[in-house]
Write a protein that holds these residues in place. Structure first.
Motif, PDB file in Angstrom:
ATOM      1  N   GLY A 195     -28.318 -32.975  -4.378  1.00  0.00           N
ATOM      2  CA  GLY A 195     -27.750 -31.708  -4.832  1.00  0.00           C
ATOM      3  C   GLY A 195     -26.486 -31.869  -5.654  1.00  0.00           C
ATOM      4  O   GLY A 195     -25.910 -30.874  -6.111  1.00  0.00           O
ATOM      5  N   TYR A 196     -26.063 -33.133  -5.852  1.00  0.00           N
ATOM      6  CA  TYR A 196     -24.848 -33.396  -6.613  1.00  0.00           C
ATOM      7  C   TYR A 196     -25.145 -34.366  -7.759  1.00  0.00           C
ATOM      8  O   TYR A 196     -26.119 -35.124  -7.725  1.00  0.00           O
ATOM      9  N   ARG A 197     -24.263 -34.341  -8.738  1.00  0.00           N
ATOM     10  CA  ARG A 197     -24.431 -35.205  -9.897  1.00  0.00           C
ATOM     11  C   ARG A 197     -23.891 -36.604  -9.600  1.00  0.00           C
ATOM     12  O   ARG A 197     -22.785 -36.742  -9.076  1.00  0.00           O
ATOM     13  N   LYS A 198     -24.676 -37.611  -9.927  1.00  0.00           N
ATOM     14  CA  LYS A 198     -24.265 -38.988  -9.672  1.00  0.00           C
ATOM     15  C   LYS A 198     -23.020 -39.318 -10.493  1.00  0.00           C
ATOM     16  O   LYS A 198     -22.937 -39.000 -11.678  1.00  0.00           O
ATOM     17  N   LEU A 199     -22.069 -39.973  -9.840  1.00  0.00           N
ATOM     18  CA  LEU A 199     -20.819 -40.357 -10.484  1.00  0.00           C
ATOM     19  C   LEU A 199     -20.779 -41.867 -10.668  1.00  0.00           C
ATOM     20  O   LEU A 199     -20.996 -42.618  -9.726  1.00  0.00           O
ATOM     21  N   THR A 200     -20.506 -42.294 -11.888  1.00  0.00           N
ATOM     22  CA  THR A 200     -20.257 -43.694 -12.198  1.00  0.00           C
ATOM     23  C   THR A 200     -18.783 -43.823 -12.548  1.00  0.00           C
ATOM     24  O   THR A 200     -18.317 -43.178 -13.492  1.00  0.00           O
TER      25      THR A 200
ATOM     26  N   ASP B   2     -25.034 -30.243  -8.797  1.00  0.00           N
ATOM     27  CA  ASP B   2     -26.023 -30.244  -9.868  1.00  0.00           C
ATOM     28  C   ASP B   2     -26.383 -28.804 -10.205  1.00  0.00           C
ATOM     29  O   ASP B   2     -26.461 -27.947  -9.316  1.00  0.00           O
ATOM     30  N   VAL B   3     -26.556 -28.539 -11.472  1.00  0.00           N
ATOM     31  CA  VAL B   3     -26.931 -27.200 -11.909  1.00  0.00           C
ATOM     32  C   VAL B   3     -28.136 -27.297 -12.826  1.00  0.00           C
ATOM     33  O   VAL B   3     -28.363 -28.315 -13.484  1.00  0.00           O
ATOM     34  N   GLU B   4     -28.898 -26.213 -12.877  1.00  0.00           N
ATOM     35  CA  GLU B   4     -30.115 -26.196 -13.681  1.00  0.00           C
ATOM     36  C   GLU B   4     -29.774 -26.346 -15.161  1.00  0.00           C
ATOM     37  O   GLU B   4     -28.794 -25.809 -15.654  1.00  0.00           O
TER      38      GLU B   4
ATOM     39  N   PRO C 192     -28.405 -34.860 -18.040  1.00  0.00           N
ATOM     40  CA  PRO C 192     -28.631 -35.841 -16.961  1.00  0.00           C
ATOM     41  C   PRO C 192     -27.382 -36.655 -16.679  1.00  0.00           C
ATOM     42  O   PRO C 192     -26.648 -37.037 -17.593  1.00  0.00           O
ATOM     43  N   ALA C 193     -27.135 -36.906 -15.395  1.00  0.00           N
ATOM     44  CA  ALA C 193     -25.995 -37.734 -14.999  1.00  0.00           C
ATOM     45  C   ALA C 193     -26.418 -39.180 -14.763  1.00  0.00           C
ATOM     46  O   ALA C 193     -25.587 -40.083 -14.788  1.00  0.00           O
ATOM     47  N   GLU C 194     -27.683 -39.390 -14.512  1.00  0.00           N
ATOM     48  CA  GLU C 194     -28.223 -40.728 -14.282  1.00  0.00           C
ATOM     49  C   GLU C 194     -28.477 -41.408 -15.621  1.00  0.00           C
ATOM     50  O   GLU C 194     -29.143 -40.855 -16.492  1.00  0.00           O
ATOM     51  N   VAL C 195     -27.940 -42.593 -15.796  1.00  0.00           N
ATOM     52  CA  VAL C 195     -28.134 -43.362 -17.023  1.00  0.00           C
ATOM     53  C   VAL C 195     -29.221 -44.407 -16.784  1.00  0.00           C
ATOM     54  O   VAL C 195     -29.108 -45.234 -15.869  1.00  0.00           O
ATOM     55  N   GLU C 196     -30.267 -44.353 -17.577  1.00  0.00           N
ATOM     56  CA  GLU C 196     -31.346 -45.332 -17.463  1.00  0.00           C
ATOM     57  C   GLU C 196     -31.003 -46.558 -18.293  1.00  0.00           C
ATOM     58  O   GLU C 196     -30.789 -46.466 -19.499  1.00  0.00           O
ATOM     59  N   ARG C 197     -30.914 -47.692 -17.624  1.00  0.00           N
ATOM     60  CA  ARG C 197     -30.634 -48.961 -18.311  1.00  0.00           C
ATOM     61  C   ARG C 197     -31.124 -50.101 -17.448  1.00  0.00           C
ATOM     62  O   ARG C 197     -31.308 -49.934 -16.225  1.00  0.00           O
TER      63      ARG C 197
END
Length: 306
Positions: free
Chosen positions: A228-233, A290-292, A296-301
């Protein structure tokens, strides 16, 4: 050649020649980047030998696995963070702990625990000071988040990371701690030190041409996430390091500087289960909900997985 002529040439070579299915997103990006490259070659009068030397450099950087380091050193990773900040602001996502670069040294699969973890394997206990890192994970309104996933990794007393430094044990100074019922995590580890790019490596070779150093301050990396929350890096850099505000990777940001306090009180030393004074850092995190339709907060690498 002018921009229009270059654009027409790139279109002829990379668009009009297509005979099969086209990934339009990739095509659009390639056309733009190649057009910009051709224009730079024309405007800067870049010679063929210089072009090929540049390609050789990228080949060498790839073979030495330093492209991730180069991305940090040239500010690309920091630019992506600044751009993500702007996108978040436009979406009304404010008030969380600042993001900063991931860097190239994360390894998936670190041992997991709840509330507390000892991160070091004891091999540096006599040479490097013990560090206790403690903090909470909340939302931007201060509500504690139980079972938040706090992934932590950092360098040893020589500035090296396990897995990349084969002399260290697996997952030394790497742990995943899930916050307890009051949203708290505690890590017992050792004081990290700053480090520099490999002096004979491709990244430092380019930085030398730019008259720049390749040093980072002492720091600790984090991924923090919860349903329910945005991933933090993010990461914190430690106050007092000579490179604190001169990080070659541009990762130091307001709100991400931590102070290591000396703890000498015998009762506190005993409470922590230690037998000598230690360093203490308190570092808390605020996660954005997280909101609709949010970016995206997730970085694909590609990341190393043990």
């Amino acid at each position: 050649m002018n921009r229009e002529q270059i654009s027409d040439l790139v279109k002829q070579m990379n668009v009009d020649t297509a005979t099969g299915p086209v990934d339009t997103r990739i095509q659009k990006i390639i056309v733009r980047l190649v057009t910009d490259l051709f224009q730079a070659i024309d405007e800067l009068d870049i010679q063929p030998s210089e072009v090929w030397k540049g390609l050789e450099y990228l080949t060498d950087a790839g073979q030495s696995n330093e492209l991730g380091l180069l991305a940090a050193g040239l500010g690309l990773e920091h630019f992506l963070d600044l751009r993500a900040d702007e996108v978040d602001l436009q979406a009304g996502l404010t008030g969380g702990t600042p993001r900063t670069i991931e860097g190239p040294l994360y390894v998936a699969g670190a041992p997991e625990s709840v509330g507390f973890a000892r991160m070091d394997d004891g091999s540096e206990s006599e040479e490097v000071e013990t560090l206790i890192i403690e903090g909470t994970v909340t939302d931007t309104e201060g509500q504690l988040i139980e079972n938040a996933k706090v992934e932590i990794w950092h360098a040893n007393g020589l500035g090296n990371y396990s897995f990349f430094d084969k002399s260290q044990s697996e997952f030394n100074l790497r742990r995943t701690i899930f916050t307890d019922q009051v949203g708290k995590y505690v890590a017992q580890t050792t004081m990290p030190v700053g480090y520099g790019c490999p002096p004979e490596g491709t990244t430092q070779a380019l930085l030398n041409k730019l008259g720049r150093h390749g040093n980072r301050p002492s720091h600790v990396h984090y991924f923090v996430s919860a349903p329910g929350y945005r991933k933090l890096t993010t990461q914190f850099n430690i106050e007092g390091d000579q490179y604190l505000w001169d990080d070659f990777a541009f990762a130091t940001r307001e709100g991400l500087v931590a102070t290591a306090v000396d703890v000498t009180d015998p009762a506190e030393i005993q409470r922590r289960g230690l037998n000598k004074p230690f360093k203490f850092i308190c570092f808390n995190f605020k996660l954005l909900k997280d909101v609709e339709n949010a970016p995206p907060a997730e970085v694909e690498r590609r990341r190393l997985c043990a």
